[in-house]
Design a protein around this motif. Structure first.
Motif, PDB file in Angstrom:
ATOM      1  N   LYS A   1      -9.746  37.315 -50.587  1.00  0.00           N
ATOM      2  CA  LYS A   1      -9.048  37.740 -49.375  1.00  0.00           C
ATOM      3  C   LYS A   1      -7.708  37.017 -49.211  1.00  0.00           C
ATOM      4  N   THR A   2      -7.661  35.774 -49.726  1.00  0.00           N
ATOM      5  CA  THR A   2      -6.450  34.982 -49.527  1.00  0.00           C
ATOM      6  C   THR A   2      -5.218  35.659 -50.110  1.00  0.00           C
ATOM      7  N   VAL A   3      -5.398  36.226 -51.283  1.00  0.00           N
ATOM      8  CA  VAL A   3      -4.239  36.832 -51.928  1.00  0.00           C
ATOM      9  C   VAL A   3      -3.798  38.090 -51.163  1.00  0.00           C
TER      10      VAL A   3
ATOM     11  N   THR B   1      -6.036  35.571 -39.034  1.00  0.00           N
ATOM     12  CA  THR B   1      -6.969  34.472 -38.825  1.00  0.00           C
ATOM     13  C   THR B   1      -8.064  34.574 -39.867  1.00  0.00           C
ATOM     14  N   ASP B   2      -8.322  33.435 -40.517  1.00  0.00           N
ATOM     15  CA  ASP B   2      -9.264  33.415 -41.631  1.00  0.00           C
ATOM     16  C   ASP B   2     -10.638  32.964 -41.162  1.00  0.00           C
ATOM     17  N   GLU B   3     -11.666  33.446 -41.829  1.00  0.00           N
ATOM     18  CA  GLU B   3     -13.054  33.089 -41.543  1.00  0.00           C
ATOM     19  C   GLU B   3     -13.309  33.183 -40.048  1.00  0.00           C
ATOM     20  N   GLN B   4     -12.955  34.322 -39.553  1.00  0.00           N
ATOM     21  CA  GLN B   4     -13.045  34.528 -38.120  1.00  0.00           C
ATOM     22  C   GLN B   4     -14.387  35.139 -37.761  1.00  0.00           C
TER      23      GLN B   4
HETATM   24 MG    MG Z   1     -11.364  32.510 -47.981  1.00  0.00          MG
END
Ligand code: MG
Ligand code: ADP
Length: 682
Positions: free
Chosen positions: A290-292, A384-387
């Motif tokens: 997901k980061t990319v 927002t990550d790991e939300q």
């Molecule tokens: Mg991640």
């Protein structure tokens, strides 16, 4: 004239003050309430074959009375009355308790229909309902309501009958004609009759099918109407990114995107371009990359002259993101910055200034980032990550600050499709449903806790190859001390076991963020071989050289969390292992361990988790946001839900909903539910 349905129940015959008060307690005040509160089950009074009926099941039979009733008084007003009944060629006993008055009514040679519990293939005990003679207008099914005993079921049934008689004709159909036709749904009036007093099993089924669809459809209609109105009320930004630059950036990445990554990048980019506000959830299993996707889409927004922000739940994760993105963006002209609680005051001041001037394109930080008096010049896109909380609060904060950026929420806790389209119906959902190629499946084993030492010796073999390992101890909520003790004990045991051969590190929630960071850094640089930790490492941390994950007391974790933890390994090219040390006491606990061993697929696990825990518990009560349905069941009625969603979406998008006579009932419904005023669902 007020609608008949809105009349108080006291307008019904035989309903006095006391009944009114009692029913009020359980929320039944009007004729509408009576009619639209469905029975939770039906007593089945169809005649049964005694030969086929299992022991202890309720049964209704019809036969000829063969013997004079024999009555036995047992004191304290208790009595036992017994007769013999001939059914076909079978003679059975029927026993009535405390109904002595029947003695004179039961006459040899007469026909009797009776219901009771079928006992060991020879008698009916505790016979209750009976009819003398052949049943004429008998009901095969009797509704049973959840009225908590405030009034007898029998009386309540009478009330329903009356209410239906009085008001049935004034109940108008709410579902559009074409929908009724397309799905062959029962008309409202017939369905109401049948759901209360079914004439057959099939009719009851059809009535239920109709109401299941209606519930889901109206719910979806509300969500989609609300979404449409919000889009009109909250214009967002239209981000015209530089496609060539974005393509060049993608080409510069160290690997080719997976098909799923390409698809979601497209979905998000399209959203960026449209003028309404993006409110999108990106879900993808741990390690799905997901980061990319975040990097590419943020880059796109930056090429259009906007600032972007990436928020992570922990500092460690924010730093890791900063490192990764720094590497990816090194050949671009992007200015990025990291802002966390540990950022020194001096640096922070400069950063904030640059942010305000628009000199910083990309800001990475923890969730507090948008709250700490941080002002952007032109914020266009926030990720927002790991939300897990789906940013209700953050959306509010952003709005209050007068920013109206596109928002993307990323989560590795896959939400079962059923829940995604109900709980987050107002959000668009993108899903990465494939892992980058070349990943090995993580081998998962479930062992007894007593094998701890043996297991760790086995893990030692992996460490000898230069790999690293995690040992996770559960967080015991009631006692922070115990929680810590657990981890400390394990840490001490391992230090002894590996006596100096491998370095053991310890990480828990009581460490300061500096200390945590240091431990995590040491681990990711390989200075620590085995990291004993509470669940602080759960989210997002990336140490590809770690190949073993040992989870102590694994039965204490839910499936989603176990899967998250397991996702800390299997990030490199080496074979990884996950060992669940658990002695679960419940069947459900055992099942969780087995499911973990069977599959690595986060979506399958999520579905299973939902099945084991139910929709309410899946997210935790408070944030469930799930509607309460009377007949529909999110898990079993998934097909109906999908249809309802599709239909609702279509109708909301059509002008007809807002103009045509045919949809007046739906408009009324939307008005009453507040959806047209743009009320918040969250
Ligand atoms: Mg991640
Ligand atoms: P998550 O979705 O759990 O946040 P990450 O973004 O951390 O996953 O990605 C996990 C690992 O996979 C990272 O090391 C990342 O660089 C790598 N990765 C991502 N996409 C690809 C791809 N298309 N091909 C190969 N590796 C990839």
């Amino acid at each position: 004239m007020t609608n008949l349905l809105d009349q108080p129940i006291s307008t019904l015959k035989g309903v006095g003050q006391s009944t009114t008060d009692k029913l009020h307690e359980i929320g039944i005040d009007t004729i509408r309430d009576v009619i639209f509160t469905f029975p939770y089950r039906h007593e089945d009074f169809r005649l049964k074959n005694i030969v086929e009926t299992p022991h202890n099941e309720r049964i209704t039979v019809e036969g000829r009375i063969e013997s004079e009733p024999s009555l036995l008084f047992m004191g304290n007003k208790k009595s036992r009355l017994q007769i013999h009944l001939l059914i076909g060629a079978h003679l059975i006993k029927v026993v009535f308790f405390n109904q002595a008055y029947l003695k004179s009514k039961l006459v040899v040679g007469d026909t009797l229909t009776v219901t009771g519990k079928w006992d060991r293939g020879r008698q009916i005990i505790n016979a209750s309902t009976y009819t003398l003679g052949v049943r004429q207008d008998a009901n095969d099914y009797e509704p049973v309501y959840s009225i908590k005993g405030v009034i007898p079921q029998k009386n309540y049934r009478k009330l329903i009958r009356q209410a239906l008689e009085v008001a049935s004709s004034s109940i108008s159909e709410i579902l559009p004609q074409n929908i009724l036709q397309d799905y062959q749904l029962m008309h409202i009036q017939e369905a109401l009759e049948e759901i209360h007093f079914p004439t057959s099993t099939a009719a009851l089924e059809q009535a239920r099918r109709r109401f299941i669809y209606e519930e889901l459809f109206l719910f979806q209609l509300k969500i989609h109407a609300l979404k449409k109105i919000r889009q009109q009320m909250e214009p967002g930004v239209s981000i015209s990114y530089d496609l060539e630059k974005v393509k060049a950036f993608i080409a510069s990445l160290p690997y080719e995107l997976t098909t799923a990554q390409k698809r979601v990048v497209n979905e998000i980019s399209k959203d960026l371009k449209t003028p309404h506000r993006m409110n999108r959830l990106l879900q993808g299993d741990v390690g799905s990359g997901k980061t990319v996707v975040a990097a590419i889409t943020m880059y796109a927004a930056i090429t259009a002259g906007y600032q972007t922000a990436l928020m992570a739940p922990t500092e460690i994760l924010a730093e890791q993101h900063a490192e990764t993105l720094h590497e990816w963006f090194k050949n671009t002209d992007i200015t990025m910055a990291l802002l966390t609680g540990s950022t020194k005051q001096k640096v922070r001041r400069v950063l904030l200034e640059q942010l305000k001037n628009g000199e910083i394109d990309l800001l990475i930080g923890t969730h507090a980032l948008i709250q700490q008096g941080v002002d952007f010049k032109r914020l266009g896109f926030v990720i927002t990550d790991e939300q897990h909380r789906f940013g209700v609060e953050q959306r509010r904060v952003l709005k209050d600050k007068g920013e109206n950026p596109d928002v993307l929420f990323m989560t590795a806790t896959p939400i079962p499709r059923t829940l995604a389209i109900t709980a987050f119906g107002e959000m668009d959902v993108s899903t990465i449903d494939e892992l980058p190629t070349g990943r090995k499946q993580i081998e998962t084993h479930w062992l007894k806790k007593e094998t701890f030492t043996k297991t760790m010796v086995r893990v030692g073999k992996e460490l000898e190859k230069g790999r690293q390992a995690y040992v996770i101890c559960p967080l015991i909520e009631e006692s922070e001390k115990l929680d810590l003790q657990n981890a400390v004990d394990v840490y001490n045991q391992l230090t002894q076991l590996y006596h100096g051969k491998f370095t053991v590190g310890l990480m828990h929630g009581r460490l300061s963020s500096d200390e945590k960071e240091q431990v995590m850094r040491d681990f990711s640089e390989g200075k620590i071989a085995v990291l004993v930790s509470t669940t602080v490492v759960e989210v997002g941390v990336n140490v590809p050289n770690a190949t073993s994950m040992v989870i102590y007391d694994a039965e204490r974790f839910g499936l989603s969390q176990l899967h998250q933890l397991r996702g800390r390994v299997g990030r490199g090219s080496e074979q990884s292992y996950c060992i669940l040390l658990a002695d679960p006491k419940t069947e459900e606990g055992k099942e969780r361990m087995m499911v973990m061993c069977e599959t690595n697929d986060g979506f399958k696990l999520a579905e299973k988790d939902l099945e084991l825990r139910g929709p309410g518990d899946f997210f935790g009560k408070k944030q469930s946001g799930l509607p309460e349905f009377q007949v529909a069941d999110l898990i079993h009625d998934y097909r109906a839900l999908q249809n309802a969603m599709k239909d609702a979406e279509q109708i909301v998008q059509s002008d007809a909903l807002w103009e045509s006579e045919e949809y007046q009932a739906l408009r009324d419904f939307l008005h009453q539910s507040g959806a047209l005023e743009g009320d918040r669902l969250d």
